[in-house]
Design an enzyme around this catalytic site. Structure first.
Site, PDB file in Angstrom:
ATOM      1  N   TYR A 252       0.847  -1.192   0.000  1.00 14.32           N
ATOM      2  CA  TYR A 252       0.000   0.000   0.000  1.00 14.32           C
ATOM      3  C   TYR A 252       0.888   1.250   0.000  1.00 14.32           C
ATOM      4  O   TYR A 252       0.829   2.094   0.883  1.00 14.32           O
ATOM      5  CB  TYR A 252      -0.986   0.011   1.173  1.00 14.32           C
ATOM      6  CG  TYR A 252      -2.278   0.685   0.780  1.00 14.32           C
ATOM      7  CD1 TYR A 252      -3.138   0.090  -0.136  1.00 14.32           C
ATOM      8  CD2 TYR A 252      -2.617   1.937   1.276  1.00 14.32           C
ATOM      9  CE1 TYR A 252      -4.304   0.716  -0.538  1.00 14.32           C
ATOM     10  CE2 TYR A 252      -3.782   2.572   0.877  1.00 14.32           C
ATOM     11  CZ  TYR A 252      -4.616   1.947  -0.021  1.00 14.32           C
ATOM     12  OH  TYR A 252      -5.770   2.566  -0.413  1.00 14.32           O
TER      13      TYR A 252
ATOM     14  N   HIS B 152       7.259   5.246   1.135  1.00  9.77           N
ATOM     15  CA  HIS B 152       7.867   3.999   0.626  1.00  9.77           C
ATOM     16  C   HIS B 152       8.722   4.278  -0.618  1.00  9.77           C
ATOM     17  O   HIS B 152       9.815   3.734  -0.769  1.00  9.77           O
ATOM     18  CB  HIS B 152       6.787   2.996   0.208  1.00  9.77           C
ATOM     19  CG  HIS B 152       5.935   2.490   1.321  1.00  9.77           C
ATOM     20  ND1 HIS B 152       4.628   2.875   1.488  1.00  9.77           N
ATOM     21  CD2 HIS B 152       6.207   1.610   2.312  1.00  9.77           C
ATOM     22  CE1 HIS B 152       4.119   2.256   2.533  1.00  9.77           C
ATOM     23  NE2 HIS B 152       5.047   1.484   3.056  1.00  9.77           N
TER      24      HIS B 152
ATOM     25  N   GLN C  99       3.256 -10.083  13.214  1.00  8.88           N
ATOM     26  CA  GLN C  99       3.504  -8.838  13.950  1.00  8.88           C
ATOM     27  C   GLN C  99       2.204  -8.120  14.328  1.00  8.88           C
ATOM     28  O   GLN C  99       2.236  -7.028  14.876  1.00  8.88           O
ATOM     29  CB  GLN C  99       4.452  -7.914  13.177  1.00  8.88           C
ATOM     30  CG  GLN C  99       3.896  -7.349  11.889  1.00  8.88           C
ATOM     31  CD  GLN C  99       4.979  -6.633  11.082  1.00  8.88           C
ATOM     32  OE1 GLN C  99       5.812  -7.256  10.441  1.00  8.88           O
ATOM     33  NE2 GLN C  99       4.981  -5.308  11.113  1.00  8.88           N
TER      34      GLN C  99
ATOM     35  N   ARG D 120      -1.682   4.043   7.359  1.00  9.14           N
ATOM     36  CA  ARG D 120      -2.864   4.180   8.229  1.00  9.14           C
ATOM     37  C   ARG D 120      -3.589   5.516   8.018  1.00  9.14           C
ATOM     38  O   ARG D 120      -4.734   5.667   8.432  1.00  9.14           O
ATOM     39  CB  ARG D 120      -2.454   4.047   9.695  1.00  9.14           C
ATOM     40  CG  ARG D 120      -1.985   2.665  10.046  1.00  9.14           C
ATOM     41  CD  ARG D 120      -2.092   2.362  11.533  1.00  9.14           C
ATOM     42  NE  ARG D 120      -2.084   0.945  11.757  1.00  9.14           N
ATOM     43  CZ  ARG D 120      -1.010   0.208  12.035  1.00  9.14           C
ATOM     44  NH1 ARG D 120       0.158   0.786  12.166  1.00  9.14           N
ATOM     45  NH2 ARG D 120      -1.093  -1.091  12.203  1.00  9.14           N
TER      46      ARG D 120
HETATM   47  O1  PAF Z   1       7.653  -1.469   8.618  1.00 11.26           O
HETATM   48  C1  PAF Z   1       7.027  -2.393   8.044  1.00 11.26           C
HETATM   49  O2  PAF Z   1       6.326  -2.186   7.077  1.00 11.26           O
HETATM   50  C2  PAF Z   1       7.134  -3.806   8.625  1.00 11.26           C
HETATM   51  O3  PAF Z   1       7.220  -3.796   9.996  1.00 11.26           O
HETATM   52  C3  PAF Z   1       8.280  -4.623   8.010  1.00 11.26           C
HETATM   53  C4  PAF Z   1       9.637  -4.022   8.356  1.00 11.26           C
HETATM   54  C5  PAF Z   1       8.118  -4.698   6.503  1.00 11.26           C
HETATM   55  C6  PAF Z   1       8.270  -6.053   8.554  1.00 11.26           C
HETATM   56  O4  PAF Z   1       7.079  -6.701   8.238  1.00 11.26           O
END
Ligand code: PAF
Length: 284
Positions: free
Chosen positions: A32, A37, A61, A187
Site C-alpha cells: 500500500y 515507501h 507482527q 494508516r
Molecule cells: O515497517 C514495516 O512495514 C514492517 O514492519 C516490516 C519491516 C516490513 C516487517 O514486516
C-alpha cells in the site's frame, strides 16, 4: 520489473546477481505504497546497483485485536508505483511460503522492545525481527532501508543486525511528511477530513517540544506537561504515550540532550493509532 513469489527463486536471483558483481538493496514493506515507501526505494537505488522490494503483510507482527484483515492492500497499484521508481524485483511471497506450521524459531531483541510501542503490542517486535531475519536470509542484500518514522523498529533492527553479525548495512530514511507536517503512513487512509486535522496534533506536538527546547527548556517533565495539554486540546485524540528516550538505548530520559528523541503514539478517533518522532534539539 520482475515479480518473484517463491523464496528459493528469490535467493537464486540474488546469488546470480552477486556472481556478476552487483550489490543489492532491500526495502522491506507491507505494501500500500505512498511517497514515504517510494523515497525508501529511491534511496536504495542510489546506494546499491539493484533494488529488491519485499511486499508481505506479516501476520506474526499483528496482535489479536489489530487490523490484519483490514490492512489496506492494492497489489496492481503497488506494482505500478514500484516499477515507476526503478525497482528491479518485487518479492511477494504468500504466508504459506514464509511460514510453515513446523516453525519453532523466533528472533527476540530484548530490552529495546519492552516499552514505547512494545508495551502495548506484546509479540509485535518479535514478529518484526523474525520476518526481517527471514527476508534478509532469503534476499541476502548488502543493505536495507527502513523509515525513521518507525523509530523503535529501526533501533531494534540495527541492534539485531549487530548482535547477530548479519553484515547488512541498515540505512534509516528521514520521515517523509505531507505539506502540513503529517508523517506519511498507510494508516492515514483511515482518516476522514476532520480526523486528519486531529492527526496533526502529533507533528504539531513535536514542533511545540522542539520550540520549547530551542528556547532553553530541558526538563522532560515540563515538556511533557506542555505537549500533553496541547494534544488533549485537539478533538478526537487519546494519547497512548509521550516518551523522551535516548536514541540508542530507548530508555526514558529526564533531561533533554542531543541524543534525545521524542516519540509519540496517539489514537485518533478512537481507532487509528498513529506514531511520530523527532530529535528534540536542532542539529541532533
Ligand atoms: O515497517 C514495516 O512495514 C514492517 O514492519 C516490516 C519491516 C516490513 C516487517 O514486516
Amino acid at each position: 520489473m520482475k515479480i518473484i513469489r517463491n523464496p528459493a527463486k528469490m535467493t537464486a536471483w540474488s546469488r546470480e546477481q552477486y556472481r556478476t558483481g552487483k550489490t543489492i538493496g532491500l526495502v522491506p514493506t507491507m505494501g500500500y505504497f505512498h511517497e514515504g515507501h517510494l523515497s525508501l526505494m529511491r534511496m536504495a537505488g542510489r546506494r546499491a546497483n539493484l533494488v529488491v522490494v519485499s511486499l508481505f503483510v506479516n501476520p506474526t507482527q499483528f496482535g489479536p485485536n489489530e487490523d490484519l484483515s483490514a490492512y489496506p492492500r492494492d497489489f496492481d497499484r503497488d506494482r505500478e508505483l514500484a516499477a515507476g521508481v526503478g525497482v528491479d524485483v518485487l518479492f511477494v511471497p504468500d504466508v504459506a511460503a514464509m511460514y510453515s506450521s513446523w516453525e519453532k524459531t523466533t528472533v527476540i531483541v530484548r530490552d529495546l522492545t519492552d516499552h514505547l510501542c512494545g508495551a502495548d503490542r506484546p509479540g509485535h517486535f518479535a514478529g518484526v525481527a523474525t520476518v526481517v531475519t527471514k527476508l534478509f536470509n532469503i534476499v541476502q542484500p548488502d543493505l536495507a532501508v527502513f523509515g525513521q518514522k518507525d523509530f523503535q523498529q529501526l533501533a531494534v533492527i540495527r541492534r539485531m543486525c549487530t548482535d547477530l553479525n548479519m553484515g547488512i548495512e541498515i540505512i534509516g530514511h528521514p520521515i517523509v511528511r505531507e505539506a502540513d507536517g503529517l508523517a506519511m503512513s498507510s494508516r492515514n487512509t483511515y482518516l476522514d477530513d476532520s480526523l486528519r486535522e486531529s492527526a496533526l496534533s502529533l507533528s504539531r506536538g513535536i514542533d511545540l517540544a522542539r520550540r520549547l527546547a530551542g528556547a532553553g527548556e530541558r526538563s522532560v517533565k515540563q515538556l511533557t506537561i506542555a505537549i500533553r495539554a496541547f494534544i488533549n486540546s485537539c478533538p478526537e485524540t487519546a494519547i497512548d504515550y509521550i516518551s523522551f528516550v535516548n536514541d540508542r538505548s530507548l530508555h526514558d530520559v529526564t533531561v533533554v540532550d542531543e541524543e534525545t528523541v521524542l516519540a509519540l503514539a496517539v489514537k485518533i478517533g478512537g481507532r487509528v493509532r498513529l506514531i511520530d518522532n523527532s530529535y528534540v534539539l536542532d542539529g541532533s
